[in-house]
Motif scaffolding. Structure first.
Motif: not given
Length: 221
Positions: A13-17, A38-47
């Motif tokens: 669930a989007c924390p904003h809307c 258009d808010k970022e939900l998740w960014r997958r970090r490498e390692d």
């Protein structure tokens, strides 16, 4: 009694809307954004875990240096005086500024120590095959320590004070001052590299822990 969890763990669930949506499979470095706001939900970090562990160990070393050697020195009329971070808070206390001294001690000494310590425990616990539940407990409280850790505010205050007294005394920057400056950037790098979603995926569920403890209770009875 535990709520019934959804079988699809990719739902979020989007924390904003509050729009319920499904996260796609992301490549390292890619991000998913909400189609509604258009808010970022998740960014997958490498390692994420290994990088966060390395940065946290570096932060622990810098923190130890910053609180064990002098931060600033002043030379006035041939007399020199040096102080540490803790010594500054102690001097404020002796000057009958107890509230300011307590705030400095909490936001500059205790909160950064908790921030680094909790992150180190979280990453080490999450590296296990199945992270114990206490990792999730620490992960919930870790943002509070980040909020109260105000090293950058102190650094700005110190720099402003140095500019004002430069005409009246010779200022001698100590090793701790440079260590604190580096620590501010390392803590920011930790936040940028850490992926809490990866940790939550590894944490053992409360329901699973309760089911496992039931046979043990029956056996003892």
């Amino acid at each position: 009694m535990f709520n019934q969890a959804l079988s699809d763990t990719s739902l979020i669930a989007c924390p904003h809307c509050d729009l319920l949506q499904k996260l796609p499979d992301l490549e390292p470095g890619a991000s998913a954004r909400c189609p509604r706001c258009d808010k970022e939900l998740w960014r997958r970090r490498e390692d994420s875990l290994n990088r966060t562990l390395a940065l946290t160990l570096a932060a622990a070393v810098l923190y130890g240096i910053a609180n064990s050697v002098p931060m600033l020195g002043l030379t006035v009329v041939g007399r020199e005086a040096f102080t540490t971070v803790f010594g500054g808070a102690l001097q404020l206390w002796r000057d009958d500024r107890e509230v300011v001294a307590a705030l400095v001690l909490f936001t500059v000494v205790l909160s950064p120590a908790l921030q680094i310590g909790l992150m180190l425990a979280i990453v080490l616990g999450a590296r296990r095959e199945r992270a114990p539940r206490w990792v999730g407990t620490l992960l919930r409280h870790h943002p509070t320590t980040c909020t109260w850790s105000m090293l950058e505010v102190m650094m700005i205050g110190v720099l402003v004070a140095l500019i004002k007294i430069a005409d009246y005394a010779k200022v001698i920057p100590g090793v701790a001052l440079f260590a604190l400056g580096a620590l501010v950037f390392v803590l920011a790098a930790i936040q940028a590299s850490f992926d809490p979603r990866e940790v939550w995926d590894r944490v053992e569920w409360a329901e699973a822990s309760a089911r496992r403890s039931e046979p043990m209770a029956e056996g003892t009875s």
